[in-house]
Write a protein that holds these residues in place. Structure first.
Motif, short mmCIF file in Angstrom:
data_model
loop_
_atom_site.label_atom_id
_atom_site.label_comp_id
_atom_site.label_asym_id
_atom_site.label_seq_id
_atom_site.Cartn_x
_atom_site.Cartn_y
_atom_site.Cartn_z
N TYR A 88 13.01 0.03 5.37
CA TYR A 88 11.74 -0.63 5.11
C TYR A 88 10.78 -0.31 6.23
O TYR A 88 11.17 -0.27 7.40
CB TYR A 88 11.97 -2.15 5.04
CG TYR A 88 10.72 -2.97 4.79
CD1 TYR A 88 10.19 -3.09 3.51
CD2 TYR A 88 10.07 -3.63 5.83
CE1 TYR A 88 9.05 -3.85 3.28
CE2 TYR A 88 8.93 -4.39 5.61
CZ TYR A 88 8.43 -4.50 4.32
OH TYR A 88 7.30 -5.25 4.08
N LEU A 90 6.19 -0.14 7.32
CA LEU A 90 4.80 -0.42 6.96
C LEU A 90 3.97 0.80 7.28
O LEU A 90 4.33 1.59 8.17
CB LEU A 90 4.28 -1.62 7.76
CG LEU A 90 5.13 -2.87 7.57
CD1 LEU A 90 5.00 -3.80 8.76
CD2 LEU A 90 4.76 -3.57 6.29
N ASP A 101 3.37 -1.73 2.30
CA ASP A 101 4.75 -1.73 2.78
C ASP A 101 5.55 -0.82 1.85
O ASP A 101 5.30 -0.77 0.65
CB ASP A 101 5.35 -3.13 2.92
CG ASP A 101 5.50 -3.88 1.61
OD1 ASP A 101 4.81 -3.55 0.62
OD2 ASP A 101 6.31 -4.83 1.58
N SER A 243 7.98 -9.98 1.81
CA SER A 243 6.52 -9.94 1.67
C SER A 243 6.14 -9.28 0.35
O SER A 243 6.83 -8.40 -0.14
CB SER A 243 5.91 -9.12 2.80
OG SER A 243 6.22 -9.71 4.03
N PRO A 255 1.22 -6.48 10.97
CA PRO A 255 2.65 -6.78 10.89
C PRO A 255 3.06 -7.93 11.83
O PRO A 255 3.94 -8.72 11.48
CB PRO A 255 3.31 -5.48 11.34
CG PRO A 255 2.31 -4.41 11.04
CD PRO A 255 0.96 -5.05 11.23
N ASN A 259 4.97 -11.64 10.65
CA ASN A 259 6.39 -11.71 11.07
C ASN A 259 7.15 -10.44 10.74
O ASN A 259 8.34 -10.49 10.41
CB ASN A 259 7.10 -12.89 10.41
CG ASN A 259 6.73 -14.21 11.05
OD1 ASN A 259 6.45 -14.25 12.26
ND2 ASN A 259 6.72 -15.27 10.29
N LEU A 260 6.47 -9.31 10.77
CA LEU A 260 7.13 -8.05 10.46
C LEU A 260 7.22 -7.15 11.70
O LEU A 260 7.37 -5.93 11.59
CB LEU A 260 6.40 -7.33 9.32
CG LEU A 260 6.46 -8.06 7.97
CD1 LEU A 260 5.50 -7.44 6.96
CD2 LEU A 260 7.88 -8.06 7.42
N TRP A 262 9.65 -6.82 13.45
CA TRP A 262 10.98 -6.18 13.42
C TRP A 262 10.94 -4.84 12.72
O TRP A 262 11.82 -4.00 12.93
CB TRP A 262 12.01 -7.10 12.75
CG TRP A 262 11.67 -7.46 11.33
CD1 TRP A 262 10.97 -8.56 10.91
CD2 TRP A 262 11.97 -6.72 10.14
NE1 TRP A 262 10.82 -8.54 9.54
CE2 TRP A 262 11.42 -7.43 9.04
CE3 TRP A 262 12.65 -5.52 9.88
CZ2 TRP A 262 11.53 -6.98 7.72
CZ3 TRP A 262 12.76 -5.08 8.56
CH2 TRP A 262 12.21 -5.80 7.50
N ALA A 263 9.91 -4.62 11.90
CA ALA A 263 9.79 -3.34 11.19
C ALA A 263 8.87 -2.37 11.94
O ALA A 263 8.45 -1.36 11.39
CB ALA A 263 9.27 -3.57 9.77
#
Lengths: 370, 127
Positions: A88, A90, A101, A243, A255, A259-260, A262-263
């Motif tokens: 995954y 973005l 995404d 999301s 992001p 809360n992204l 981590w990506a």
């Protein structure tokens, strides 16, 4: 009206099986079947649901510089991806806002990127703009490739009856090419429901046969399986906290706010990284939260959120009745000082404040993450 | 589409029945089917007075919220609180899942409501 929308090859099947078709991202898609969205949601959590998601786009990236090219466009470091791995990521604008995404597959002969239906044209243009004279070929292959998802605790067991490949032992987020119901298929052990399962990509010509074979195999083996529409797809993705573009993420949300983080691999150079680092430094002004109502009512996208003093502090981006957790709940953006679990809020429903509370995400822990 | 032969209807799909001098209301089978899964119903407070055509509550399905309309003038004397916890009964038993009981202030308004046959035509035209 119908003339202006695309239809998937399963359109008639859906209509014949009691689906209600609605416009979605330029397509006429089944929002639910006769049994209703709540039962479709429960079926996926209890056994297996199948999803016609052919509206989603697929882009391949090939050429000598393909890896270098794609790595600049996405927030993860794809050079760390093994062959036949899916991840995954973005795509961001320079200012950190989210273009889309995506799910990236590192395949032996190409990079295969799955994008949102609504964003396909935009994504393609965005990629094209950034080739900078690199030796790279970007192709929208959506038309020839069909995409289905089979999701649920018994999805793998069911699929195993239809393929000689060992899908049972495929790791999460891996991909392999194999025959499914006799047709060459890219199988990704991925999904958007919080359940184990697969996403399948194959030549569009075979979809009626593959779809029917999955259903028939369910009957023959006693594995309960049925079609699931977009309404249940939304509640299934919400509970584990995934999301949805246009809700939790869009071009005005970064992001970090969603809360992204981590990506995002900050050791990798990607478009938008500088803006995100600056935002990290300065601190966020809004943050994605999950909330549940302590009063009764159904929150919906766009409803205003107020603090205890009645001041407007944000807006609902996803709101619904979540069937598995049996709660009226949602996602919203609020200033970070209101983002702590336990913080009381009000959701304004038809001009009346309804009490809610910030809760820890996710509502439902993905079954494969235990 | 099921109909309750003893009920009268509004074009907006609410049914009304006469019971012991009161009017009992809910939504039709056709309405619950078009709404699909009902997840919430918001009902008025007992003692509230409404006029015919006023919104007395809201029924929410997975995808939408729909207003509920008064069939006649009257004062709410009872609401079906069980629907708060089990709104799905509106889907499974639409003519049993009554929502409000009210005391009509002008009983002659009953005659303005649609007969089952008239309502059936309205509902079928929508399909």
């Amino acid at each position: 009206m119908a003339e202006s929308f695309n239809r998937t090859r399963l359109y008639q099947w859906h209509v014949d099986h009691g689906a209600r078709m609605v416009p979605f991202a330029g397509w006429e898609m089944p929002v639910q079947y006769a049994t209703g969205p709540i039962e479709e949601h429960r079926l996926t959590r209890r056994s297996a649901g199948m999803f016609d998601i052919d509206h989603m786009g697929q882009i391949t990236i090939t050429g000598l510089d393909a890896e270098r090219f794609l790595n600049r466009l996405v927030t993860i470091d794809i050079t760390k991806m093994k062959e036949n791995e899916a991840a995954y990521a973005l795509m961001c604008y320079e200012n950190g806002g989210i273009v889309d995404d995506v799910f990236i597959y590192n395949l032996p002969d190409k990079w295969f990127v799955v994008v949102n239906a609504d964003n396909l044209a935009k994504d393609y243009d965005w990629m094209y703009e950034y080739d900078d004279g690199m030796k790279v070929k970007v192709d929208d292959v959506s038309l020839g490739i069909y995409m289905l998802a089979l999701q649920g605790p018994r999805a793998i067991e069911l699929l195993q009856h239809l393929t000689p490949a060992d899908v049972t032992n495929m790791p999460r987020f891996s991909a392999l090419e194999a025959e499914v119901a006799g047709h060459k298929t890219l199988i990704g052990r991925t999904g958007y429901t919080g359940e184990d399962g697969v996403e399948l990509f194959f030549s569009s010509n075979h979809v009626e046969e593959i779809w029917q074979r999955i259903l028939d195999t369910g009957v023959e083996t006693g594995i309960e399986v049925g079609p699931v529409g977009l309404a249940a797809r939304d509640s299934l993705r919400f509970e584990p906290g995934f999301s949805l573009y246009g809700h939790e993420i869009n071009e005005n949300i970064t992001p970090l706010e969603a809360n992204l983080g981590w990506a995002c691999d900050f050791d990798s150079d990607f478009i938008g990284k500088a803006a995100l680092l600056e935002q990290k430094e300065k601190g966020l002004t809004k943050k994605l939260i999950a909330f549940e109502l302590t009063d009764k009512g159904v929150p919906r996208q766009g409803y205003i959120i107020t603090n205890e003093d009645g001041h407007e502090i944000g807006e609902v981006v996803t709101g619904l009745y979540a069937p598995t957790v049996d709660k009226y709940c949602g996602h919203a953006f609020v200033p970070p000082e209101f983002a702590k679990p336990g913080t009381p809020l009000n959701i304004i429903i038809r001009n009346k404040p309804k009490a809610a509370i910030v809760v820890k995400r996710p509502f439902y822990k993905p079954a494969y993450r235990s | 589409m099921n109909l309750d032969a003893n009920a009268r209807y509004l074009e907006s799909h609410e049914w009304s029945r006469q019971e012991d001098g009161l009017i009992v209301c809910g939504i039709s089978d056709h309405a619950q089917e078009s709404l699909s899964d009902v997840v919430f119903v918001e009902l008025p407070e007992v003692g509230t007075t409404f006029s015919k055509g006023d919104v007395f509550g809201v029924v929410e399905s997975v995808k939408a919220a729909s207003d509920l309309y008064m069939s006649m003038d009257g004062e709410i004397v009872e609401i079906n609180e069980a629907l708060e916890d089990e709104p799905e009964v509106i889907n499974s038993d639409p003519y049993g899942a009554w929502m409000i009981k009210f005391k009509p202030s002008d009983p002659s308004q009953w005659d303005s409501l649609l007969s089952p046959e008239q309502y059936q035509e309205v509902a079928e035209a929508e399909e």
